[in-house]
Write an enzyme that holds these catalytic residues in place. Structure first.
Site, PDB file in Angstrom:
ATOM      1  N   SER A 247      -6.344   6.316   0.804  1.00  0.00           N
ATOM      2  CA  SER A 247      -6.022   7.178  -0.322  1.00  0.00           C
ATOM      3  C   SER A 247      -5.019   8.257  -0.079  1.00  0.00           C
ATOM      4  O   SER A 247      -4.064   8.295   0.695  1.00  0.00           O
ATOM      5  CB  SER A 247      -7.091   7.271  -1.383  1.00  0.00           C
ATOM      6  OG  SER A 247      -6.577   7.574  -2.617  1.00  0.00           O
TER       7      SER A 247
ATOM      8  N   ASP B 188      -5.054  -2.720  -7.207  1.00  0.00           N
ATOM      9  CA  ASP B 188      -5.146  -1.213  -7.208  1.00  0.00           C
ATOM     10  C   ASP B 188      -4.582  -0.535  -8.698  1.00  0.00           C
ATOM     11  O   ASP B 188      -3.414  -0.597  -8.727  1.00  0.00           O
ATOM     12  CB  ASP B 188      -4.597  -0.890  -5.926  1.00  0.00           C
ATOM     13  CG  ASP B 188      -4.889   0.617  -5.573  1.00  0.00           C
ATOM     14  OD1 ASP B 188      -5.164   1.594  -6.415  1.00  0.00           O
ATOM     15  OD2 ASP B 188      -5.069   1.065  -4.315  1.00  0.00           O
TER      16      ASP B 188
ATOM     17  N   HIS C 239      -8.814  -0.367  -5.677  1.00  0.00           N
ATOM     18  CA  HIS C 239      -8.374   0.718  -4.887  1.00  0.00           C
ATOM     19  C   HIS C 239      -9.756   1.156  -3.607  1.00  0.00           C
ATOM     20  O   HIS C 239      -9.334   1.754  -2.779  1.00  0.00           O
ATOM     21  CB  HIS C 239      -8.448   2.244  -5.906  1.00  0.00           C
ATOM     22  CG  HIS C 239      -7.771   3.216  -5.010  1.00  0.00           C
ATOM     23  ND1 HIS C 239      -6.435   3.350  -4.507  1.00  0.00           N
ATOM     24  CD2 HIS C 239      -8.235   4.618  -4.641  1.00  0.00           C
ATOM     25  CE1 HIS C 239      -6.087   4.474  -4.101  1.00  0.00           C
ATOM     26  NE2 HIS C 239      -7.098   5.089  -4.023  1.00  0.00           N
TER      27      HIS C 239
HETATM   28  C1  MLT Z   1      -3.260  10.876  -4.168  1.00  0.00           C
HETATM   29  O1  MLT Z   1      -3.034  11.894  -4.968  1.00  0.00           O
HETATM   30  O2  MLT Z   1      -2.915  11.004  -3.052  1.00  0.00           O
HETATM   31  C2  MLT Z   1      -3.237   9.558  -4.778  1.00  0.00           C
HETATM   32  O3  MLT Z   1      -3.031   9.417  -5.972  1.00  0.00           O
HETATM   33  C3  MLT Z   1      -4.343   8.887  -4.313  1.00  0.00           C
HETATM   34  C4  MLT Z   1      -5.474   9.661  -4.669  1.00  0.00           C
HETATM   35  O4  MLT Z   1      -6.137  10.629  -3.750  1.00  0.00           O
HETATM   36  O5  MLT Z   1      -6.070   9.332  -5.717  1.00  0.00           O
END
Ligand code: MLT
Length: 206
Positions: A108, A158, A189
């Site tokens: 992520s 996701d 996700h």
């Molecule tokens: C981010 O902010 O890098 C992406 O939206 C993924 C997350 O960390 O939720």
């Protein structure tokens, strides 16, 4: 396993217990820390050296690797600055611990900063596993990723990363010369057992 603070990021380092495996740079998601991905790393690359920093940006108390304006909308100036800072940390840690260039394993937000490091400081990483990654920079600089191995694992449902965005990242990295494998899993996700299986098989063939 040591928690170390002397280098420029709070991090954990675990030396390799098997030779011939690349060191892994573990990059947690939003709200995680340097401990988060350690259990996962045992499943995907037992015996590898592990370097696991904690993101320095706080969002409502939750560690991240760069600032965002809202979900999926990044402060790209911060992305650029933080990617440089992380690449500098990797160089320091390689020197301190005697490591070869690591393969990033990011989830992520951690996958997004790893993608930015690939685009801005490609020599910092030997390759990358990007779990639920999206495009970190809308207008990345030209970069030569010739032959660099990259695994992107996305979730078809996701809610945070649209499939189109993950595909765009795959084609950006492919266009820069990386050897990209993009696997779309029937999931969201969060990580699933399939992520671990796919990642382990990919790391084993490096
Ligand atoms: C981010 O902010 O890098 C992406 O939206 C993924 C997350 O960390 O939720």
């Amino acid at each position: 396993m040591n928690a170390m603070t002397e280098l420029s990021f709070i991090h954990r380092f675990k030396p390799a217990t098997e030779s011939g495996r690349p060191p892994l740079l573990l990059l947690h998601g939003t709200g995680g820390n340097e401990d988060d991905l350690l259990p996962l790393s045992n499943m995907i690359a037992p015996g590898s050296a592990l370097l696991s920093p904690r993101g320095k940006v706080l969002e409502g108390g939750m560690p991240r690797f760069f600032r965002r304006l809202q979900e999926g909308v990044f402060d790209e100036e911060d992305v650029r600055r933080r990617a440089q800072e992380l690449a500098d940390f990797i160089a320091q840690a390689r020197e301190a611990y005697g490591l070869s260039a690591p393969v990033a394993v990011g989830f992520s937000n951690g996958a997004n900063i790893a993608a930015a490091v690939l685009q801005l400081r490609p020599d910092a990483l030997a390759g990358a596993v990007l779990l639920r990654a999206m495009v970190p920079l809308q207008d990345p600089p030209a970069v030569d990723l010739a032959g660099k191995p990259v695994l992107i694992v996305s979730g078809a449902s996701d809610p945070i990363v649209p499939a189109e965005n993950a595909k765009r990242l795959a084609s950006l990295l492919t266009g820069a010369g990386a050897v990209v494998r993009h696997q779309m899993l029937p999931t969201g996700h969060g990580l699933s057992q399939a992520d671990l299986t796919v990642t382990r098989a990919w790391i084993d063939q490096l």
